[in-house]
Design a protein around this motif. Sequence first.
Motif, PDB file in Angstrom:
ATOM      1  N   PRO A   1      51.772  41.701  56.085  1.00 27.30           N
ATOM      2  CA  PRO A   1      51.970  42.169  57.459  1.00 27.30           C
ATOM      3  C   PRO A   1      53.382  41.941  58.013  1.00 27.30           C
ATOM      4  CG  PRO A   1      50.269  40.462  57.359  1.00 27.30           C
ATOM      5  CD  PRO A   1      50.641  40.777  55.964  1.00 27.30           C
ATOM      6  N   PHE A   2      53.995  40.810  57.699  1.00 26.03           N
ATOM      7  CA  PHE A   2      55.327  40.554  58.258  1.00 26.03           C
ATOM      8  C   PHE A   2      56.398  41.400  57.575  1.00 26.03           C
ATOM      9  CE2 PHE A   2      53.063  36.605  59.397  1.00 26.03           C
ATOM     10  CZ  PHE A   2      53.169  36.723  60.777  1.00 26.03           C
ATOM     11  N   LEU A   3      56.295  41.537  56.243  1.00 25.78           N
ATOM     12  CA  LEU A   3      57.245  42.415  55.533  1.00 25.78           C
ATOM     13  C   LEU A   3      57.079  43.856  56.011  1.00 25.78           C
ATOM     14  CD1 LEU A   3      57.091  41.050  51.877  1.00 25.78           C
ATOM     15  CD2 LEU A   3      59.167  41.352  53.224  1.00 25.78           C
ATOM     16  N   SER A   4      55.805  44.283  56.183  1.00 20.80           N
ATOM     17  CA  SER A   4      55.550  45.661  56.650  1.00 20.80           C
ATOM     18  C   SER A   4      56.196  45.884  58.012  1.00 20.80           C
ATOM     19  CB  SER A   4      54.048  45.937  56.789  1.00 20.80           C
ATOM     20  OG  SER A   4      53.443  45.929  55.547  1.00 20.80           O
ATOM     21  N   ALA A   5      56.040  44.882  58.902  1.00 22.47           N
ATOM     22  CA  ALA A   5      56.596  45.028  60.254  1.00 22.47           C
ATOM     23  C   ALA A   5      58.120  45.115  60.192  1.00 22.47           C
ATOM     24  CB  ALA A   5      56.164  43.855  61.125  1.00 22.47           C
ATOM     25  N   ASP A   6      58.722  44.227  59.399  1.00 13.46           N
ATOM     26  CA  ASP A   6      60.193  44.250  59.281  1.00 13.46           C
ATOM     27  C   ASP A   6      60.667  45.598  58.736  1.00 13.46           C
ATOM     28  OD1 ASP A   6      61.058  41.905  60.331  1.00 13.46           O
ATOM     29  OD2 ASP A   6      61.485  40.916  58.407  1.00 13.46           O
TER      30      ASP A   6
ATOM     31  N   ILE B   1      54.207  49.476  69.830  1.00 13.70           N
ATOM     32  CA  ILE B   1      52.815  49.867  69.513  1.00 13.70           C
ATOM     33  C   ILE B   1      51.855  48.731  69.879  1.00 13.70           C
ATOM     34  CG2 ILE B   1      51.233  50.549  67.658  1.00 13.70           C
ATOM     35  CD1 ILE B   1      53.673  51.885  66.274  1.00 13.70           C
ATOM     36  N   SER B   2      52.265  47.490  69.564  1.00 15.09           N
ATOM     37  CA  SER B   2      51.402  46.336  69.873  1.00 15.09           C
ATOM     38  C   SER B   2      51.088  46.271  71.366  1.00 15.09           C
ATOM     39  CB  SER B   2      52.073  45.020  69.470  1.00 15.09           C
ATOM     40  OG  SER B   2      52.359  45.025  68.103  1.00 15.09           O
ATOM     41  N   SER B   3      52.076  46.627  72.191  1.00 16.01           N
ATOM     42  CA  SER B   3      51.896  46.443  73.646  1.00 16.01           C
ATOM     43  C   SER B   3      50.781  47.320  74.210  1.00 16.01           C
ATOM     44  CB  SER B   3      53.217  46.686  74.388  1.00 16.01           C
ATOM     45  OG  SER B   3      53.537  48.057  74.310  1.00 16.01           O
ATOM     46  N   TYR B   4      50.590  48.527  73.644  1.00  7.37           N
ATOM     47  CA  TYR B   4      49.457  49.306  74.169  1.00  7.37           C
ATOM     48  C   TYR B   4      48.198  49.168  73.307  1.00  7.37           C
ATOM     49  CZ  TYR B   4      50.851  53.096  70.881  1.00  7.37           C
ATOM     50  OH  TYR B   4      51.184  53.817  69.772  1.00  7.37           O
ATOM     51  N   LEU B   5      48.387  48.797  72.011  1.00  7.99           N
ATOM     52  CA  LEU B   5      47.218  48.751  71.121  1.00  7.99           C
ATOM     53  C   LEU B   5      46.435  47.433  71.208  1.00  7.99           C
ATOM     54  CD1 LEU B   5      45.885  50.715  69.237  1.00  7.99           C
ATOM     55  CD2 LEU B   5      47.292  49.860  67.360  1.00  7.99           C
ATOM     56  N   PHE B   6      47.135  46.316  71.296  1.00  7.30           N
ATOM     57  CA  PHE B   6      46.425  45.022  71.301  1.00  7.30           C
ATOM     58  C   PHE B   6      45.326  44.967  72.360  1.00  7.30           C
ATOM     59  CE2 PHE B   6      49.501  41.816  69.027  1.00  7.30           C
ATOM     60  CZ  PHE B   6      49.406  42.585  67.881  1.00  7.30           C
TER      61      PHE B   6
ATOM     62  N   ASP C   1      61.085  46.753  66.763  1.00  9.81           N
ATOM     63  CA  ASP C   1      61.035  47.405  68.070  1.00  9.81           C
ATOM     64  C   ASP C   1      59.840  48.364  68.130  1.00  9.81           C
ATOM     65  OD1 ASP C   1      62.315  48.817  66.041  1.00  9.81           O
ATOM     66  OD2 ASP C   1      63.532  50.003  67.431  1.00  9.81           O
ATOM     67  N   VAL C   2      59.626  49.085  67.013  1.00  7.91           N
ATOM     68  CA  VAL C   2      58.500  50.022  66.949  1.00  7.91           C
ATOM     69  C   VAL C   2      57.175  49.249  66.978  1.00  7.91           C
ATOM     70  CG1 VAL C   2      57.434  51.856  65.573  1.00  7.91           C
ATOM     71  CG2 VAL C   2      59.921  51.594  65.569  1.00  7.91           C
ATOM     72  N   PHE C   3      57.088  48.198  66.146  1.00  7.42           N
ATOM     73  CA  PHE C   3      55.844  47.421  66.086  1.00  7.42           C
ATOM     74  C   PHE C   3      55.538  46.769  67.435  1.00  7.42           C
ATOM     75  CE2 PHE C   3      53.786  46.778  61.829  1.00  7.42           C
ATOM     76  CZ  PHE C   3      54.407  47.837  61.199  1.00  7.42           C
ATOM     77  N   GLU C   4      56.599  46.321  68.114  1.00  2.53           N
ATOM     78  CA  GLU C   4      56.384  45.657  69.412  1.00  2.53           C
ATOM     79  C   GLU C   4      55.861  46.660  70.431  1.00  2.53           C
ATOM     80  OE1 GLU C   4      56.989  43.938  73.266  1.00  2.53           O
ATOM     81  OE2 GLU C   4      58.079  45.712  72.553  1.00  2.53           O
TER      82      GLU C   4
END
Length: 314
Positions: free
Chosen positions: A233-238, A248-253, A243-246
Amino acid sequence: MNHERISIIGSGTMGHSIALSISLAGLDVKVWGNNQGDLERGKNGFLEKLEVLCRYNVITQEEAEKIKGRVVFTDVLEQCLQEATFIIEAIPETLALKQEWFQKLDHYCGPETILASNTSGLSPSDIALHTHYPERTVVTHFWNPAHLIPLVEIVRGKHTSDQTVERALALLKKINKKPIVVQKEILGAIGNRLQYALFREAQHILEQGAATMEDIDAAVRYSIGRRLAVTGPFLSADMGGLDVFESISSYLFPDLSASQTSLSAMNHCVEEGRYGQKNGAGFYEWNESFSKKMNDERERELIEWVKKDLKQLS
Ligand SMILES: NC(=O)c1ccc[n+]([C@@H]2O[C@H](COP(=O)([O-])OP(=O)(O)OC[C@H]3O[C@@H](n4cnc5c(N)ncnc54)[C@H](O)[C@@H]3O)[C@@H](O)[C@H]2O)c1
Protein backbone atom coordinates in the motif's frame (compact mmCIF):
# COMPACT_ATOMS: atom_id res chain seq x y z
CA MET A 1 22.18 -20.32 17.46
CA ASN A 2 23.70 -21.63 14.20
CA HIS A 3 21.82 -24.86 13.79
CA GLU A 4 18.37 -24.81 15.32
CA ARG A 5 16.86 -28.23 15.96
CA ILE A 6 13.25 -27.72 15.08
CA SER A 7 10.15 -29.50 16.39
CA ILE A 8 6.53 -28.81 15.55
CA ILE A 9 3.65 -29.51 17.92
CA GLY A 10 0.55 -30.34 15.86
CA SER A 11 0.44 -32.17 12.52
CA GLY A 12 -2.72 -30.59 11.06
CA THR A 13 -3.15 -28.14 8.17
CA MET A 14 -0.38 -25.86 9.37
CA GLY A 15 1.90 -28.31 11.20
CA HIS A 16 2.60 -30.51 8.19
CA SER A 17 2.94 -27.65 5.70
CA ILE A 18 5.35 -25.78 8.01
CA ALA A 19 7.33 -29.04 8.23
CA LEU A 20 7.42 -29.14 4.44
CA SER A 21 8.75 -25.55 4.31
CA ILE A 22 11.54 -26.46 6.70
CA SER A 23 12.53 -29.72 5.05
CA LEU A 24 12.39 -28.13 1.56
CA ALA A 25 15.08 -25.73 2.74
CA GLY A 26 17.32 -28.65 3.72
CA LEU A 27 16.71 -28.70 7.50
CA ASP A 28 15.59 -31.62 9.66
CA VAL A 29 12.29 -31.36 11.51
CA LYS A 30 10.20 -33.44 13.91
CA VAL A 31 6.42 -33.25 13.98
CA TRP A 32 4.22 -34.34 16.87
CA GLY A 33 0.57 -35.31 16.33
CA ASN A 34 -1.84 -36.24 19.08
CA ASN A 35 -2.73 -39.71 17.80
CA GLN A 36 -1.92 -42.12 14.97
CA GLY A 37 -4.92 -41.06 12.82
CA ASP A 38 -3.96 -37.42 13.12
CA LEU A 39 -0.34 -38.22 12.24
CA GLU A 40 -1.40 -40.28 9.20
CA ARG A 41 -3.46 -37.34 7.91
CA GLY A 42 -0.50 -35.02 8.45
CA LYS A 43 1.93 -37.41 6.75
CA ASN A 44 -0.43 -37.92 3.79
CA GLY A 45 -0.90 -34.15 3.43
CA PHE A 46 2.87 -33.74 3.47
CA LEU A 47 3.41 -36.43 0.80
CA GLU A 48 0.61 -35.10 -1.44
CA LYS A 49 2.07 -31.59 -1.36
CA LEU A 50 5.54 -32.96 -2.09
CA GLU A 51 4.13 -34.84 -5.08
CA VAL A 52 2.54 -31.64 -6.42
CA LEU A 53 5.90 -29.83 -6.13
CA CYS A 54 7.47 -32.65 -8.20
CA ARG A 55 4.67 -32.47 -10.79
CA TYR A 56 5.29 -28.74 -11.25
CA ASN A 57 9.07 -29.31 -11.45
CA VAL A 58 9.83 -27.25 -8.36
CA ILE A 59 11.86 -30.22 -7.11
CA THR A 60 13.04 -33.48 -8.63
CA GLN A 61 11.92 -36.94 -7.49
CA GLU A 62 15.41 -37.45 -6.08
CA GLU A 63 15.14 -34.25 -4.03
CA ALA A 64 11.69 -35.33 -2.84
CA GLU A 65 13.19 -38.54 -1.43
CA LYS A 66 15.80 -36.52 0.49
CA ILE A 67 13.12 -34.17 1.81
CA LYS A 68 11.07 -37.12 3.10
CA GLY A 69 14.16 -38.34 4.95
CA ARG A 70 14.44 -35.05 6.86
CA VAL A 71 11.05 -35.35 8.58
CA VAL A 72 10.09 -37.50 11.53
CA PHE A 73 6.40 -37.80 12.42
CA THR A 74 5.76 -39.07 15.94
CA ASP A 75 3.05 -39.22 18.60
CA VAL A 76 5.67 -39.62 21.34
CA LEU A 77 6.12 -36.14 22.79
CA GLU A 78 9.48 -36.84 24.44
CA GLN A 79 10.87 -38.05 21.11
CA CYS A 80 9.68 -34.87 19.42
CA LEU A 81 11.04 -32.49 22.05
CA GLN A 82 14.34 -34.24 22.69
CA GLU A 83 17.19 -31.83 21.92
CA ALA A 84 14.84 -29.29 20.30
CA THR A 85 16.11 -25.70 20.32
CA PHE A 86 13.17 -24.18 18.42
CA ILE A 87 9.60 -25.40 18.90
CA ILE A 88 6.72 -24.23 16.73
CA GLU A 89 3.27 -24.85 18.20
CA ALA A 90 0.46 -25.43 15.66
CA ILE A 91 -2.41 -26.80 17.75
CA PRO A 92 -6.05 -25.55 17.71
CA GLU A 93 -6.74 -21.84 18.21
CA THR A 94 -7.92 -21.97 21.84
CA LEU A 95 -6.15 -19.74 24.35
CA ALA A 96 -6.57 -22.10 27.33
CA LEU A 97 -5.18 -25.03 25.31
CA LYS A 98 -2.18 -23.04 24.10
CA GLN A 99 -1.52 -21.74 27.64
CA GLU A 100 -1.61 -25.27 28.97
CA TRP A 101 0.84 -26.44 26.29
CA PHE A 102 3.21 -23.53 26.76
CA GLN A 103 3.27 -24.20 30.48
CA LYS A 104 4.08 -27.85 29.74
CA LEU A 105 6.76 -26.97 27.16
CA ASP A 106 8.23 -24.30 29.47
CA HIS A 107 8.58 -26.91 32.17
CA TYR A 108 10.03 -29.56 29.88
CA CYS A 109 12.48 -27.53 27.75
CA GLY A 110 15.60 -25.68 28.88
CA PRO A 111 15.28 -21.86 28.98
CA GLU A 112 17.33 -21.49 25.78
CA THR A 113 14.69 -23.27 23.68
CA ILE A 114 12.45 -20.90 21.74
CA LEU A 115 8.71 -21.50 22.06
CA ALA A 116 6.96 -20.08 19.01
CA SER A 117 3.22 -20.13 18.39
CA ASN A 118 1.56 -20.19 15.00
CA THR A 119 -1.56 -18.55 16.45
CA SER A 120 -3.68 -16.62 13.93
CA GLY A 121 -4.31 -13.77 16.31
CA LEU A 122 -3.95 -14.60 20.01
CA SER A 123 -1.56 -12.49 22.05
CA PRO A 124 1.90 -14.01 22.69
CA SER A 125 1.88 -12.43 26.18
CA ASP A 126 -1.39 -14.22 26.98
CA ILE A 127 -0.08 -17.50 25.58
CA ALA A 128 3.03 -17.23 27.79
CA LEU A 129 1.06 -16.17 30.88
CA HIS A 130 1.79 -19.28 32.96
CA THR A 131 5.41 -19.77 31.89
CA HIS A 132 8.58 -19.04 33.86
CA TYR A 133 10.51 -17.75 30.82
CA PRO A 134 8.11 -15.59 28.76
CA GLU A 135 11.10 -13.93 27.08
CA ARG A 136 11.55 -17.00 24.84
CA THR A 137 7.93 -16.97 23.64
CA VAL A 138 7.07 -15.38 20.31
CA VAL A 139 4.49 -15.73 17.55
CA THR A 140 5.67 -16.98 14.17
CA HIS A 141 2.52 -16.75 12.06
CA PHE A 142 2.90 -18.78 8.87
CA TRP A 143 0.20 -18.37 6.23
CA ASN A 144 -1.71 -21.26 4.70
CA PRO A 145 -0.37 -23.15 2.75
CA ALA A 146 2.85 -22.55 4.65
CA HIS A 147 5.12 -24.15 2.04
CA LEU A 148 3.85 -21.81 -0.71
CA ILE A 149 3.29 -18.47 1.05
CA PRO A 150 6.53 -16.67 1.91
CA LEU A 151 5.30 -14.28 4.62
CA VAL A 152 5.77 -15.18 8.27
CA GLU A 153 4.73 -12.56 10.82
CA ILE A 154 6.91 -12.56 13.91
CA VAL A 155 4.89 -10.97 16.70
CA ARG A 156 6.68 -10.05 19.89
CA GLY A 157 4.89 -10.11 23.24
CA LYS A 158 5.47 -7.77 26.18
CA HIS A 159 8.31 -9.94 27.48
CA THR A 160 9.76 -11.37 24.26
CA SER A 161 13.52 -10.77 24.21
CA ASP A 162 15.47 -9.27 21.30
CA GLN A 163 17.46 -12.48 21.13
CA THR A 164 14.29 -14.52 20.65
CA VAL A 165 13.19 -12.26 17.79
CA GLU A 166 16.65 -12.42 16.21
CA ARG A 167 16.72 -16.23 16.36
CA ALA A 168 13.23 -16.42 14.85
CA LEU A 169 14.28 -14.04 12.08
CA ALA A 170 17.47 -15.99 11.37
CA LEU A 171 15.63 -19.31 11.17
CA LEU A 172 12.85 -17.99 8.93
CA LYS A 173 15.34 -16.40 6.54
CA LYS A 174 17.27 -19.66 6.45
CA ILE A 175 14.14 -21.49 5.29
CA ASN A 176 13.62 -18.88 2.55
CA LYS A 177 10.65 -17.12 4.13
CA LYS A 178 9.99 -13.38 4.02
CA PRO A 179 9.63 -12.63 7.73
CA ILE A 180 8.46 -9.31 9.13
CA VAL A 181 8.55 -8.23 12.77
CA VAL A 182 5.41 -6.88 14.42
CA GLN A 183 6.95 -4.92 17.27
CA LYS A 184 3.79 -4.60 19.34
CA GLU A 185 0.96 -7.06 19.90
CA ILE A 186 -1.85 -5.92 17.67
CA LEU A 187 -5.00 -7.95 17.08
CA GLY A 188 -4.77 -9.85 13.77
CA ALA A 189 -1.15 -8.65 13.26
CA ILE A 190 -0.67 -7.03 9.82
CA GLY A 191 -1.81 -9.42 7.12
CA ASN A 192 -5.17 -10.29 8.62
CA ARG A 193 -5.98 -6.67 9.50
CA LEU A 194 -5.44 -5.68 5.87
CA GLN A 195 -7.22 -8.74 4.51
CA TYR A 196 -10.26 -8.15 6.71
CA ALA A 197 -10.42 -4.42 5.92
CA LEU A 198 -10.75 -5.45 2.26
CA PHE A 199 -13.28 -8.19 3.10
CA ARG A 200 -15.46 -5.78 5.07
CA GLU A 201 -15.49 -3.28 2.20
CA ALA A 202 -16.22 -6.04 -0.35
CA GLN A 203 -19.29 -7.04 1.71
CA HIS A 204 -20.32 -3.39 1.98
CA ILE A 205 -20.17 -2.87 -1.81
CA LEU A 206 -22.25 -6.02 -2.29
CA GLU A 207 -24.79 -4.87 0.28
CA GLN A 208 -25.10 -1.49 -1.46
CA GLY A 209 -26.06 -3.38 -4.66
CA ALA A 210 -23.23 -1.63 -6.49
CA ALA A 211 -21.82 -4.79 -8.09
CA THR A 212 -22.15 -8.57 -8.06
CA MET A 213 -19.79 -10.61 -5.91
CA GLU A 214 -18.26 -12.10 -9.09
CA ASP A 215 -17.47 -8.58 -10.32
CA ILE A 216 -16.13 -7.50 -6.92
CA ASP A 217 -13.83 -10.55 -6.92
CA ALA A 218 -12.80 -9.76 -10.51
CA ALA A 219 -12.10 -6.13 -9.61
CA VAL A 220 -9.58 -7.26 -6.99
CA ARG A 221 -8.05 -10.11 -9.00
CA TYR A 222 -7.42 -8.08 -12.14
CA SER A 223 -6.29 -4.78 -10.58
CA ILE A 224 -4.92 -4.30 -7.09
CA GLY A 225 -4.52 -8.08 -6.70
CA ARG A 226 -1.93 -8.11 -9.47
CA ARG A 227 -0.23 -4.90 -8.41
CA LEU A 228 -0.10 -5.52 -4.67
CA ALA A 229 2.08 -8.56 -5.26
CA VAL A 230 4.79 -6.10 -6.34
CA THR A 231 3.98 -2.91 -4.47
CA GLY A 232 2.34 -2.83 -1.02
CA PRO A 233 0.00 0.00 0.00
CA PHE A 234 2.71 2.56 0.78
CA LEU A 235 4.75 1.85 -2.36
CA SER A 236 1.52 1.98 -4.41
CA ALA A 237 0.63 5.35 -2.89
CA ASP A 238 4.10 6.78 -3.53
CA MET A 239 4.02 5.55 -7.13
CA GLY A 240 0.49 6.89 -7.66
CA GLY A 241 1.31 10.29 -6.13
CA LEU A 242 0.53 11.24 -2.54
CA ASP A 243 -1.34 14.41 -3.56
CA VAL A 244 -3.71 12.22 -5.59
CA PHE A 245 -4.06 9.63 -2.81
CA GLU A 246 -4.68 12.35 -0.23
CA SER A 247 -7.37 13.96 -2.33
CA ILE A 248 -9.15 10.62 -2.97
CA SER A 249 -8.84 9.65 0.71
CA SER A 250 -10.54 12.89 1.78
CA TYR A 251 -13.83 12.05 0.08
CA LEU A 252 -13.59 8.24 0.15
CA PHE A 253 -12.65 7.50 3.77
CA PRO A 254 -15.92 8.89 5.20
CA ASP A 255 -17.86 6.69 2.75
CA LEU A 256 -16.06 3.40 3.51
CA SER A 257 -17.67 0.80 5.74
CA ALA A 258 -16.93 1.10 9.45
CA SER A 259 -19.24 -1.80 10.31
CA GLN A 260 -18.44 -3.49 13.61
CA THR A 261 -19.89 -6.84 12.53
CA SER A 262 -20.16 -9.02 9.43
CA LEU A 263 -22.75 -7.78 6.96
CA SER A 264 -26.01 -9.44 5.95
CA ALA A 265 -24.89 -11.63 3.02
CA MET A 266 -22.21 -13.21 5.18
CA ASN A 267 -24.59 -13.62 8.13
CA HIS A 268 -27.20 -15.30 5.91
CA CYS A 269 -24.63 -17.79 4.66
CA VAL A 270 -23.52 -18.69 8.17
CA GLU A 271 -27.11 -18.91 9.51
CA GLU A 272 -27.96 -21.30 6.66
CA GLY A 273 -24.88 -23.44 7.37
CA ARG A 274 -23.23 -22.37 4.10
CA TYR A 275 -19.61 -22.34 5.28
CA GLY A 276 -17.96 -22.23 1.86
CA GLN A 277 -15.88 -24.75 -0.04
CA LYS A 278 -15.62 -27.13 2.91
CA ASN A 279 -19.33 -28.00 2.87
CA GLY A 280 -20.26 -27.32 -0.72
CA ALA A 281 -21.73 -23.80 -0.58
CA GLY A 282 -20.90 -20.33 0.71
CA PHE A 283 -21.03 -17.11 -1.28
CA TYR A 284 -20.47 -19.45 -4.27
CA GLU A 285 -21.74 -22.98 -5.03
CA TRP A 286 -18.79 -25.35 -4.58
CA ASN A 287 -19.46 -28.48 -6.64
CA GLU A 288 -16.61 -30.88 -7.27
CA SER A 289 -15.48 -29.42 -10.58
CA PHE A 290 -15.53 -25.79 -9.35
CA SER A 291 -13.61 -26.84 -6.24
CA LYS A 292 -10.99 -28.64 -8.31
CA LYS A 293 -10.71 -25.75 -10.77
CA MET A 294 -10.17 -23.16 -8.01
CA ASN A 295 -7.79 -25.33 -5.97
CA ASP A 296 -5.70 -26.10 -9.06
CA GLU A 297 -5.68 -22.49 -10.20
CA ARG A 298 -4.60 -21.15 -6.80
CA GLU A 299 -1.97 -23.84 -6.37
CA ARG A 300 -0.58 -23.24 -9.87
CA GLU A 301 -0.33 -19.47 -9.35
CA LEU A 302 1.31 -19.83 -5.94
CA ILE A 303 3.78 -22.35 -7.31
CA GLU A 304 4.74 -19.97 -10.11
CA TRP A 305 5.63 -17.43 -7.42
CA VAL A 306 7.63 -20.02 -5.48
CA LYS A 307 9.59 -20.80 -8.66
CA LYS A 308 10.33 -17.11 -9.18
CA ASP A 309 11.43 -16.76 -5.54
CA LEU A 310 13.72 -19.79 -5.85
CA LYS A 311 15.22 -18.45 -9.08
CA GLN A 312 16.06 -15.18 -7.29
CA LEU A 313 17.79 -17.13 -4.53
CA SER A 314 19.96 -19.18 -6.88
N1 LIG B 1 -5.56 -23.29 8.86
C1 LIG B 1 -5.15 -22.07 8.56
O1 LIG B 1 -5.48 -21.51 7.48
C2 LIG B 1 -4.24 -21.32 9.50
C3 LIG B 1 -3.44 -20.28 8.98
C4 LIG B 1 -2.55 -19.62 9.85
C5 LIG B 1 -2.51 -19.96 11.19
N2 LIG B 1 -3.33 -20.96 11.66
C6 LIG B 1 -3.21 -21.30 13.10
O2 LIG B 1 -2.39 -22.47 13.23
C7 LIG B 1 -2.81 -23.24 14.36
C8 LIG B 1 -3.15 -24.64 13.89
O3 LIG B 1 -4.19 -24.57 12.94
P1 LIG B 1 -4.50 -25.77 11.92
O4 LIG B 1 -5.38 -25.19 10.87
O5 LIG B 1 -3.24 -26.45 11.54
O6 LIG B 1 -5.35 -26.74 12.87
P2 LIG B 1 -5.70 -28.28 12.62
O7 LIG B 1 -6.96 -28.53 13.35
O8 LIG B 1 -5.62 -28.63 11.18
O9 LIG B 1 -4.51 -29.06 13.36
C9 LIG B 1 -4.28 -28.97 14.74
C10 LIG B 1 -3.39 -30.09 15.19
O10 LIG B 1 -3.15 -29.93 16.58
C11 LIG B 1 -3.13 -31.21 17.22
N3 LIG B 1 -4.23 -31.23 18.21
C12 LIG B 1 -5.57 -31.36 18.01
N4 LIG B 1 -6.23 -31.28 19.18
C13 LIG B 1 -5.29 -31.13 20.12
C14 LIG B 1 -5.34 -30.98 21.54
N5 LIG B 1 -6.48 -31.00 22.21
N6 LIG B 1 -4.16 -30.86 22.20
C15 LIG B 1 -2.97 -30.84 21.52
N7 LIG B 1 -2.87 -30.97 20.20
C16 LIG B 1 -4.01 -31.11 19.52
C17 LIG B 1 -3.30 -32.24 16.14
O11 LIG B 1 -2.03 -32.68 15.75
C18 LIG B 1 -3.98 -31.47 15.01
O12 LIG B 1 -3.66 -32.03 13.77
C19 LIG B 1 -3.99 -22.49 14.96
O13 LIG B 1 -3.53 -21.68 15.99
C20 LIG B 1 -4.52 -21.65 13.78
O14 LIG B 1 -5.22 -20.52 14.20
C21 LIG B 1 -4.17 -21.66 10.84
